[in-house]
Design an enzyme around this catalytic site. Sequence first.
Site, PDB file in Angstrom:
ATOM      1  N   ASN A 181      44.263  39.645  46.348  1.00  0.00           N
ATOM      2  CA  ASN A 181      45.241  39.056  47.270  1.00  0.00           C
ATOM      3  C   ASN A 181      45.872  40.066  48.237  1.00  0.00           C
ATOM      4  O   ASN A 181      46.278  39.698  49.334  1.00  0.00           O
ATOM      5  CB  ASN A 181      46.319  38.281  46.504  1.00  0.00           C
ATOM      6  CG  ASN A 181      47.046  39.111  45.471  1.00  0.00           C
ATOM      7  OD1 ASN A 181      46.574  40.170  45.059  1.00  0.00           O
ATOM      8  ND2 ASN A 181      48.202  38.640  45.051  1.00  0.00           N
ATOM      9  N   SER A 257      45.398  38.873  36.729  1.00  0.00           N
ATOM     10  CA  SER A 257      45.858  37.749  35.910  1.00  0.00           C
ATOM     11  C   SER A 257      46.328  38.195  34.520  1.00  0.00           C
ATOM     12  O   SER A 257      45.956  39.273  34.051  1.00  0.00           O
ATOM     13  CB  SER A 257      44.725  36.736  35.765  1.00  0.00           C
ATOM     14  OG  SER A 257      43.651  37.333  35.075  1.00  0.00           O
ATOM     15  N   VAL A 258      47.091  37.336  33.873  1.00  0.00           N
ATOM     16  CA  VAL A 258      47.598  37.633  32.521  1.00  0.00           C
ATOM     17  C   VAL A 258      46.440  37.793  31.514  1.00  0.00           C
ATOM     18  O   VAL A 258      46.418  38.787  30.769  1.00  0.00           O
ATOM     19  CB  VAL A 258      48.610  36.554  32.059  1.00  0.00           C
ATOM     20  CG1 VAL A 258      49.039  36.790  30.620  1.00  0.00           C
ATOM     21  CG2 VAL A 258      49.826  36.539  32.985  1.00  0.00           C
ATOM     22  N   GLU A 278      50.623  44.638  36.335  1.00  0.00           N
ATOM     23  CA  GLU A 278      51.339  43.822  37.317  1.00  0.00           C
ATOM     24  C   GLU A 278      50.629  42.482  37.310  1.00  0.00           C
ATOM     25  O   GLU A 278      49.580  42.332  37.938  1.00  0.00           O
ATOM     26  CB  GLU A 278      51.267  44.542  38.672  1.00  0.00           C
ATOM     27  CG  GLU A 278      52.442  44.252  39.562  1.00  0.00           C
ATOM     28  CD  GLU A 278      52.269  42.948  40.280  1.00  0.00           C
ATOM     29  OE1 GLU A 278      52.706  41.905  39.729  1.00  0.00           O
ATOM     30  OE2 GLU A 278      51.684  42.960  41.362  1.00  0.00           O
TER      31      GLU A 278
HETATM   32  N1  NAI Z   1      49.205  38.797  39.641  1.00  0.00           N
HETATM   33  C1  NAI Z   1      48.474  38.808  40.703  1.00  0.00           C
HETATM   34  O1  NAI Z   1      48.824  39.418  41.666  1.00  0.00           O
HETATM   35  C2  NAI Z   1      47.170  38.134  40.695  1.00  0.00           C
HETATM   36  C3  NAI Z   1      46.911  37.054  39.885  1.00  0.00           C
HETATM   37  N2  NAI Z   1      45.698  36.458  39.936  1.00  0.00           N
HETATM   38  C4  NAI Z   1      45.459  35.272  39.120  1.00  0.00           C
HETATM   39  O2  NAI Z   1      44.256  35.441  38.442  1.00  0.00           O
HETATM   40  C5  NAI Z   1      43.337  34.380  38.737  1.00  0.00           C
HETATM   41  C6  NAI Z   1      41.928  34.897  38.723  1.00  0.00           C
HETATM   42  O3  NAI Z   1      41.716  35.893  39.716  1.00  0.00           O
HETATM   43  P1  NAI Z   1      40.794  37.127  39.425  1.00  0.00           P
HETATM   44  O4  NAI Z   1      40.625  37.966  40.620  1.00  0.00           O
HETATM   45  O5  NAI Z   1      39.572  36.645  38.732  1.00  0.00           O
HETATM   46  O6  NAI Z   1      41.751  37.951  38.454  1.00  0.00           O
HETATM   47  P2  NAI Z   1      41.386  38.916  37.304  1.00  0.00           P
HETATM   48  O7  NAI Z   1      42.638  39.274  36.605  1.00  0.00           O
HETATM   49  O8  NAI Z   1      40.280  38.383  36.469  1.00  0.00           O
HETATM   50  O9  NAI Z   1      40.796  40.198  38.069  1.00  0.00           O
HETATM   51  C7  NAI Z   1      41.606  41.213  38.603  1.00  0.00           C
HETATM   52  C8  NAI Z   1      40.826  42.524  38.556  1.00  0.00           C
HETATM   53  O10 NAI Z   1      40.466  42.843  37.226  1.00  0.00           O
HETATM   54  C9  NAI Z   1      39.067  43.074  37.124  1.00  0.00           C
HETATM   55  N3  NAI Z   1      38.624  42.657  35.803  1.00  0.00           N
HETATM   56  C10 NAI Z   1      38.325  41.400  35.393  1.00  0.00           C
HETATM   57  N4  NAI Z   1      37.977  41.419  34.087  1.00  0.00           N
HETATM   58  C11 NAI Z   1      38.060  42.702  33.671  1.00  0.00           C
HETATM   59  C12 NAI Z   1      37.826  43.361  32.437  1.00  0.00           C
HETATM   60  N5  NAI Z   1      37.438  42.689  31.355  1.00  0.00           N
HETATM   61  N6  NAI Z   1      38.005  44.697  32.371  1.00  0.00           N
HETATM   62  C13 NAI Z   1      38.429  45.388  33.448  1.00  0.00           C
HETATM   63  N7  NAI Z   1      38.647  44.825  34.659  1.00  0.00           N
HETATM   64  C14 NAI Z   1      38.471  43.497  34.765  1.00  0.00           C
HETATM   65  C15 NAI Z   1      38.499  42.255  38.252  1.00  0.00           C
HETATM   66  O11 NAI Z   1      37.209  42.697  38.612  1.00  0.00           O
HETATM   67  C16 NAI Z   1      39.528  42.498  39.337  1.00  0.00           C
HETATM   68  O12 NAI Z   1      39.339  43.747  39.947  1.00  0.00           O
HETATM   69  C17 NAI Z   1      43.824  33.868  40.078  1.00  0.00           C
HETATM   70  O13 NAI Z   1      43.427  32.583  40.312  1.00  0.00           O
HETATM   71  C18 NAI Z   1      45.309  34.019  39.932  1.00  0.00           C
HETATM   72  O14 NAI Z   1      45.854  32.948  39.221  1.00  0.00           O
HETATM   73  C19 NAI Z   1      44.717  36.947  40.744  1.00  0.00           C
HETATM   74  C20 NAI Z   1      44.944  38.011  41.568  1.00  0.00           C
HETATM   75  C21 NAI Z   1      46.194  38.659  41.617  1.00  0.00           C
HETATM   76  N1  ABU Z   2      53.320  42.310  48.669  1.00  0.00           N
HETATM   77  C1  ABU Z   2      53.584  41.800  47.388  1.00  0.00           C
HETATM   78  C2  ABU Z   2      52.457  42.059  46.438  1.00  0.00           C
HETATM   79  C3  ABU Z   2      52.557  41.173  45.291  1.00  0.00           C
HETATM   80  C4  ABU Z   2      51.223  40.880  44.649  1.00  0.00           C
HETATM   81  O1  ABU Z   2      50.522  41.816  44.239  1.00  0.00           O
HETATM   82  O2  ABU Z   2      50.843  39.708  44.561  1.00  0.00           O
END
Ligand code: NAI
Ligand code: ABU
Length: 503
Positions: A181, A257-258, A278
């Site tokens: 994002n 994600s969580v 985060e």
């Molecule tokens: N808190 C936030 O800022 C964010 C929350 N999300 C949430 O997560 C959902 C899924 O999005 P994703 O991009 O698939 O999030 P994700 O949490 O699965 O991925 C985030 C990062 O972690 C990496 N990753 C995934 N599995 C891993 C593992 N087992 N070991 C190490 N690295 C790993 C991914 O390649 C990516 O770089 C979204 O729909 C949203 O709800 C997504 C992006 C940012």
């Molecule tokens: N500019 C705020 C960043 C927050 C986030 O990582 O979703």
Amino acid sequence: SMLQRLAATLRRPAAVPLAAAVRCISSGSVDITVPLNYWAGKRWTSKEKCNKENVYEPATGRVLCHLEPCGAVEVDEAVEAAKSAFGHWSKMSGMERARIMIEAAHIIESRREEIAEMEVVNNGKSITEARLDVDSARLCIEYYAGLASTLAGQHVQLPGGSFAYTRREPLGVCVGIGAWNYPFQIAAWKSAPALACGNSMVFKPSPVTPVTAVMLAEIYAEAGAPEGLLNVVQGGQETGSLLCHHPDVAKVSFTGSVPTGKKIMEMASKGVKPVTLELGGKSPLLIFQDSDLENAVRGALMANFLSQGQVCSNGTRVFVQKNILPEFVEEVVKRTRAIEIGDPLLESTRMGALVNQPHLEKVLSFVDQAKKEGATVLLPCILLANTINDLNTMTCVKEEIFGPVMSVLSFETEEEVLQRANNTTMGLAAGVFTRDVMRAHRVVEHLKAGSCFINNYNITPVEVPFGGFKMSGIGRENGQVTVEHYSQLKTVFVEMGDVDCLF
Ligand SMILES: NC(=O)C1=CN([C@@H]2O[C@H](COP(=O)(O)OP(=O)(O)OC[C@H]3O[C@@H](n4cnc5c(N)ncnc54)[C@H](O)[C@@H]3O)[C@@H](O)[C@H]2O)C=CC1
Ligand SMILES: NCCCC(=O)O
């Protein structure tokens, strides 16, 4: 409708030259063929060619480039490069590190437009927002450059002239794992404090948005950083997991994600490595009847629609005091209808494309589910929860949607709304709009969230810590405190007399 228009934006035929004439690139016109992995001062193609994956341009759905995920060999090379850079970088003074970081910030400033455009092409957010993200990245690097020379320990006097002192030392090779994002901004928010403290970093962007982190790595190198200071390895879970398990990695900082955050913590625990997490949120925004309504509406829009609603800190549960609910709803719907949706590279666009088709479908399915559960759908992106069953039972009120969908709920008393606001396993952010200063601080004291806003929402100045309570994360990004998350204390005892031996 708003979401249908978003969907149309996403499905627009390729290569329609919609961008302004002055712009260097237009949506649908960019092909990236250069390698996106970077370590030891060079871009590299992956040896694992068979695992190439398509990366799409959100605004057009067109293939933008191919992701070449890194395997164990490449991860080792990147970590080795970071180890070598650490040897030089950690021995430099804070002032010397700061000089290079400030130069990197100047380069970012001079390449602001180019970086912002690439962020738009890869992420789908509007060019207006992408510029602000690039500014935030630059400011973060400037801020930590400023702190680099202030890192210091403490001198503690002990009896008999003996004393102890503490040294604040870097951790070593840190890993950053980013979300899609805020691709460039996240790379900066993680690397700036890490580098200021004397660490080096291997960064893995999200496989969905691999394009801009490598630009940051090249910028540090151009600014005079030792080869290998910031390295970028592309890939998904497997690459991320190799990084977390790597014996030469000292720390993992993750945004996402969580569920993935929990896995990262588990992997890091095998090597007893500290983590910064985060993670997501389902943050509340409380609007009291004595609020300045115009500002409250603006706050609700900022809390829900930045980056097409794909922001972890979004205040997606908007609690509005019953007396002002009709007025609030009328105004928020009017302002939302007026949001300019379209080609994210156009100056006039305020909302671009969701990150990809599956994500769009997931967001739309939340809206359908809300309808089934009895929500009134004011616009596809504003759900008015029915007052009888809205007590945190509806899916749209419980789960992170991560799209431009605001749930509006009504409340009557302060006590009631605080109970409902805190009724979540997450606690990233929260907001309150009121003109009553006593109420504002009283409410904030009771909100269980790491980042609270009074009469504003979703501003993230780099000088202040940002991060979550409960399942929204561990540690903080930005602000002075983050130095503690990228360094360790060494205590040195100095004896000035004889050893008082018990034997
Ligand atoms: N808190 C936030 O800022 C964010 C929350 N999300 C949430 O997560 C959902 C899924 O999005 P994703 O991009 O698939 O999030 P994700 O949490 O699965 O991925 C985030 C990062 O972690 C990496 N990753 C995934 N599995 C891993 C593992 N087992 N070991 C190490 N690295 C790993 C991914 O390649 C990516 O770089 C979204 O729909 C949203 O709800 C997504 C992006 C940012
Ligand atoms: N500019 C705020 C960043 C927050 C986030 O990582 O979703």
